[in-house]
Design a protein around this motif. Structure first.
Motif, PDB file in Angstrom:
ATOM      1  N   VAL A   1       0.700  -1.164   0.029  1.00  0.00           N
ATOM      2  CA  VAL A   1       0.054   0.103   0.098  1.00  0.00           C
ATOM      3  C   VAL A   1       0.904   1.393  -0.077  1.00  0.00           C
ATOM      4  N   VAL A   2       1.648   1.451   0.993  1.00  0.00           N
ATOM      5  CA  VAL A   2       2.469   2.549   0.986  1.00  0.00           C
ATOM      6  C   VAL A   2       3.369   2.818   0.038  1.00  0.00           C
ATOM      7  N   ASP A   3       4.008   1.521  -0.478  1.00  0.00           N
ATOM      8  CA  ASP A   3       4.704   1.285  -1.629  1.00  0.00           C
ATOM      9  C   ASP A   3       4.253   2.025  -2.930  1.00  0.00           C
ATOM     10  N   LYS A   4       3.060   1.445  -3.145  1.00  0.00           N
ATOM     11  CA  LYS A   4       2.134   1.977  -4.140  1.00  0.00           C
ATOM     12  C   LYS A   4       1.705   3.341  -4.235  1.00  0.00           C
ATOM     13  N   PHE A   5       1.271   3.944  -2.943  1.00  0.00           N
ATOM     14  CA  PHE A   5       1.153   5.350  -2.930  1.00  0.00           C
ATOM     15  C   PHE A   5       2.158   6.111  -3.418  1.00  0.00           C
ATOM     16  N   ALA A   6       3.371   5.939  -2.985  1.00  0.00           N
ATOM     17  CA  ALA A   6       4.647   6.601  -3.312  1.00  0.00           C
ATOM     18  C   ALA A   6       4.908   6.523  -4.960  1.00  0.00           C
ATOM     19  N   ARG A   7       4.574   5.209  -5.411  1.00  0.00           N
ATOM     20  CA  ARG A   7       4.834   5.244  -6.930  1.00  0.00           C
ATOM     21  C   ARG A   7       3.886   5.894  -7.577  1.00  0.00           C
ATOM     22  N   ASN A   8       2.690   5.831  -7.211  1.00  0.00           N
ATOM     23  CA  ASN A   8       1.645   6.580  -8.136  1.00  0.00           C
ATOM     24  C   ASN A   8       1.754   8.086  -7.822  1.00  0.00           C
ATOM     25  N   VAL A   9       2.350   8.487  -6.967  1.00  0.00           N
ATOM     26  CA  VAL A   9       2.676   9.958  -6.670  1.00  0.00           C
ATOM     27  C   VAL A   9       3.840  10.570  -7.734  1.00  0.00           C
ATOM     28  N   LEU A  10       4.818   9.743  -7.787  1.00  0.00           N
ATOM     29  CA  LEU A  10       6.026  10.030  -8.308  1.00  0.00           C
ATOM     30  C   LEU A  10       5.823   9.893  -9.821  1.00  0.00           C
ATOM     31  N   SER A  11       5.160   9.100 -10.217  1.00  0.00           N
ATOM     32  CA  SER A  11       4.639   8.636 -11.672  1.00  0.00           C
ATOM     33  C   SER A  11       3.892   9.644 -12.188  1.00  0.00           C
ATOM     34  N   SER A  12       3.323  10.230 -11.613  1.00  0.00           N
ATOM     35  CA  SER A  12       2.127  11.455 -11.963  1.00  0.00           C
ATOM     36  C   SER A  12       2.874  12.532 -12.152  1.00  0.00           C
ATOM     37  N   MET A  13       3.971  12.877 -11.855  1.00  0.00           N
ATOM     38  CA  MET A  13       4.744  14.324 -11.764  1.00  0.00           C
ATOM     39  C   MET A  13       5.209  14.397 -13.290  1.00  0.00           C
ATOM     40  N   PRO A  14       5.237  15.703 -13.831  1.00  0.00           N
ATOM     41  CA  PRO A  14       5.910  15.951 -15.033  1.00  0.00           C
ATOM     42  C   PRO A  14       7.183  15.915 -15.009  1.00  0.00           C
ATOM     43  N   THR A  15       7.976  15.836 -16.184  1.00  0.00           N
ATOM     44  CA  THR A  15       9.717  15.695 -16.333  1.00  0.00           C
ATOM     45  C   THR A  15      10.335  16.942 -15.692  1.00  0.00           C
ATOM     46  N   GLY A  16      11.270  16.636 -14.642  1.00  0.00           N
ATOM     47  CA  GLY A  16      11.741  17.887 -13.991  1.00  0.00           C
ATOM     48  C   GLY A  16      11.022  18.517 -12.917  1.00  0.00           C
ATOM     49  N   ALA A  17      10.217  18.123 -12.391  1.00  0.00           N
ATOM     50  CA  ALA A  17       9.340  18.762 -11.505  1.00  0.00           C
ATOM     51  C   ALA A  17      10.123  18.737  -9.963  1.00  0.00           C
ATOM     52  N   VAL A  18       9.800  19.839  -9.273  1.00  0.00           N
ATOM     53  CA  VAL A  18      10.087  19.852  -8.012  1.00  0.00           C
ATOM     54  C   VAL A  18       9.138  19.589  -6.889  1.00  0.00           C
ATOM     55  N   ILE A  19       9.146  18.824  -6.107  1.00  0.00           N
ATOM     56  CA  ILE A  19       8.180  18.378  -4.998  1.00  0.00           C
ATOM     57  C   ILE A  19       8.619  19.025  -3.758  1.00  0.00           C
TER      58      ILE A  19
END
Length: 712
Positions: free
Chosen positions: A416-434
């Motif tokens: 669950v937590v692993d998928k949460f993080a993967r979904n968030v990172l995957s949704s970001m455009p190239t070169g984004a700052v979080i």
């Protein structure tokens, strides 16, 4: 642990308990290890695991007090083949937890000679929900359990040592283990504070405490603290892409070692917690739930047995263990400044009760041995009932723990937590700052980014850490492509009294206008300067900082954010006190964020009536689609959708049936009031529903009259 006190400690503890007991301890540890390994989470758990693994992987420093021993052991585990770095550290913790079980067995057996008592102590503790849960995740608690078991086992060995030479040897090893234990979790200092004076007093009474021996004990204790040299070494090299604090100065080292950024004797920073009495009652209830009432009764029997004319166990050791339990429970209840009526905070606090539960389990094992000893001095002597009196309760209580907790603690399919993080990172455009905020996104995203190399194009910046004077001087060089117009984030920019050049969020965004900047989750409330030039637009669980001049297209934004994540977990399927529940809640609420944002614009923005009508329509359409697509959803969705239907009704649009809107409004307001009984507006909502029902009935009467008129 094996790299520190393992071999020597094992030899000292094992001497004198016999091959049979040593084999039993090993077999018991292997059985616990097998069950723990079978239930390990294959990916990243929640909590501090992501940060601890990242610090180890990068050879950085973990959050205060630094946990150098855990960091070094975890680094060794990440170098091994097989599975992800998270899985390897999870496995390390499971094996360490199994070793703790063996030590609990050794403690009880040495003091009582009871195999059944040792199995009871090790089994009920190791297979309690809380111990199992925190022994199979990459956290410091299983290593702390090992040290608790080690200190008790060494104490028992010291008590029965037949010669001064052996007592000297055990006391030196114990001093080393006391120091080494403080290289992990500092709560064990309360046990050390009990054991050390007790051992010294025993040596003094036997006239074996010379100045030279006292000096040797002090040196052994300091030798145990040597892993703390890792902190300034890591900080000096400054190669880790993630680390905490600056330990290159003595003051910086002390700040970290004493947890001054949290509050040295507090559990959390700037929190108002439950009262001491409430904390103790919660702990007692938790022990009853985790260990069972019979186990607590057996532990009490062990203590009472010290008052019997014929003492069945080593009374001074039982008094010591009871004193350790009482001191720890009282001190922790006094200083644990979190509100445990909140499920997540209770989940944070209850992990620290493991330390006291281990002592209770040992006392329960001794209590069972006392019960059997009393049976041997009664009419049961020599009958088949006597072994049953000892073994049946032990096996039944351990079996009940396994039966009750295996399915709950089986995390072998928990991503669950692993998928949460993967979904968030995957949704970001190239070169984004979080801009990260909070343990869940911060620890989870850092782990995937640094340890598994996911999305190397993205830059992770921690909001809270930017307020610390050490963060940017040490880590800015590891954040390429991001410009920092100073050395520290502060709402009031300029030169601070200590000479530090501070900048606010408005300035940061201005010098990084070439970057797409996102916040996850939320922005620091202390700095609202970003509002001068930017707005926050929803982006799943995160939000995007968009220049104020940008034109918001609701239809386009709905299209962009509709399928950001691939999330399949059922709503409400996790314990409210778990990080999985937090991650699941964030992902579910993310589905509604764009619709809520558009509705809020319609409510608050200064726009034309036509634009307002369009915004309400977009929000209503989006709400309707989401609610109808997910029958079992968060309670607040009913309220949001009901309000959207009511607003659409007032627009009097010809393309939407007013009867349907009224019916949906009443239905979902009622569903909300049924499920959210603690909402302070509940009575107002019910009164509004009554008026809406009357309006609906009136509309239906008018429609029926219209149909009769047309038919006539």
């Amino acid at each position: 642990m094996g790299a520190g006190a393992g071999p020597g400690a094992g030899t000292a503890i094992g001497t004198g308990i016999g091959n049979g007991a040593g084999g039993a301890a090993g077999a018991l540890g292997a059985a616990v290890a097998a069950l723990y390994t079978a239930t390990l989470p294959p990916g990243l758990p929640g909590g501090d695991a992501g940060e601890l693994i990242t610090a180890a992987y990068e050879l950085g420093v973990a959050h205060p007090p630094g946990y150098p021993l855990f960091t070094l052991l975890a680094k060794a585990a990440t170098a091994l083949p097989g599975g992800s770095p998270a899985f390897r550290v999870n496995l390390l913790c499971g094996l360490v937890g199994a070793a703790a079980a063996s030590l609990l067995f050794c403690t009880v057996f040495r003091l009582s000679g009871s195999y059944a008592g040792g199995i009871l102590a090790a089994g009920v503790f190791s297979f309690s929900r809380l111990t199992w849960q925190w022994s199979i995740t990459a956290e410091v608690f299983s290593l702390n359990n090992l040290f608790v078991g080690l200190l008790m086992a060494l104490t028992a060995r010291f008590e029965e040592a037949p010669t001064a030479k052996e007592r000297s040897k055990i006391s030196k090893l114990g001093a080393f283990c006391c120091g080494l234990s403080l290289c992990n979790q500092h709560t064990i200092v309360l046990y050390v504070a009990c054991v050390v004076p007790w051992v010294l007093s025993r040596l003094f009474r036997k006239r074996e405490l010379s100045l030279g021996h006292l000096l040797k004990l002090g040196l052994c204790f300091l030798a145990g603290l040597l892993p703390y040299l890792y902190l300034p070494a890591s900080s000096y090299l400054n190669r880790a892409r993630w680390t905490w604090g600056d330990q290159t100065t003595f003051q910086g080292f002390l700040t970290h070692f004493l947890r001054e950024e949290y509050g040295t004797f507090n559990l959390a920073k700037s929190e108002t917690g439950s009262s001491m009495g409430e904390m103790l009652l919660f702990q007692l209830a938790q022990m009853k739930s985790e260990l069972s009432l019979p186990v607590l009764a057996l532990a009490l029997l062990a203590f009472v047995s010290t008052a019997l004319p014929k003492k069945q166990q080593k009374s001074p050791v039982i008094w010591l263990f009871t004193g350790m339990l009482c001191l720890y429970s009282l001190f922790f209840a006094w200083r644990a400044n979190l509100d445990i009526t909140k499920p997540l905070f209770l989940g944070v606090v209850e992990r620290f009760w493991l330390q006291s539960s281990a002592v209770v389990a040992v006392l329960a094992g001794l209590g069972l041995a006392t019960l059997a000893s009393l049976g041997r001095s009664s009419v049961l002597e020599g009958t088949w009932l006597l072994p049953c009196l000892e073994w049946l309760p032990a096996l039944a209580l351990v079996a009940s723990q396994l039966w009750a907790n295996y399915s709950t603690c089986d995390q072998s399919n928990n991503y669950v937590v692993d998928k949460f993080a993967r979904n968030v990172l995957s949704s970001m455009p190239t070169g984004a700052v979080i801009l990260l905020r909070g343990d869940l996104p911060g620890n989870a995203l850092r782990y995937l980014h640094y340890c598994e190399g996911m999305r190397p194009d993205i830059t992770l910046v921690d909001q809270e850490m930017m307020t610390y004077e050490w963060y940017l001087p040490k880590l800015a060089k590891h954040l390429p492509g991001v410009h920092f117009p100073g050395n520290r984030w502060n709402p009031v920019e300029g030169v601070l009294p200590d000479g530090t050049l501070a900048f606010n969020l408005h300035r940061f965004l201005k010098v990084n206008k070439h970057k797409e900047v996102f916040v996850c989750i939320g922005l620091h409330e202390g700095d609202s300067t970003w509002r001068r030039s930017h707005s926050l637009w929803p982006w799943g669980t995160c939000e995007k900082l968009v220049p104020s001049g940008a034109v918001f297209d609701p239809g386009e934004w709905i299209r962009l954010t509709r399928n950001l994540y691939n999330w399949t977990e059922d709503y409400g399927s996790f314990s409210p006190s778990s990080w999985e529940a937090v991650a699941n809640e964030e992902m579910w609420q993310a589905r509604m964020k764009t619709a809520f944002f558009i509705f809020d614009l319609a409510e608050t923005a200064s726009v034309t009536a036509e634009t307002k009508s369009q915004l309400y329509t977009f929000a209503y359409t989006s709400y309707k689609e989401i609610v109808n697509s997910h029958p079992h959803h968060p309670v607040n969705w009913h309220k949001n959708y009901a309000i959207a239907c009511e607003r659409m009704l007032r627009l009097r649009r010809g393309d939407v049936d007013p009867e349907m809107l009224l019916s949906e409004t009443v239905k979902h307001f009622l569903l909300y009031t049924q499920k959210a009984e603690d909402d302070p507006q509940r009575q107002d909502i019910l009164q509004a529903v009554q008026h809406l029902r009357e309006e609906l009935q009136g509309l239906r009467r008018r429609r029926r009259a219209e149909l009769r008129r047309k038919a006539g």
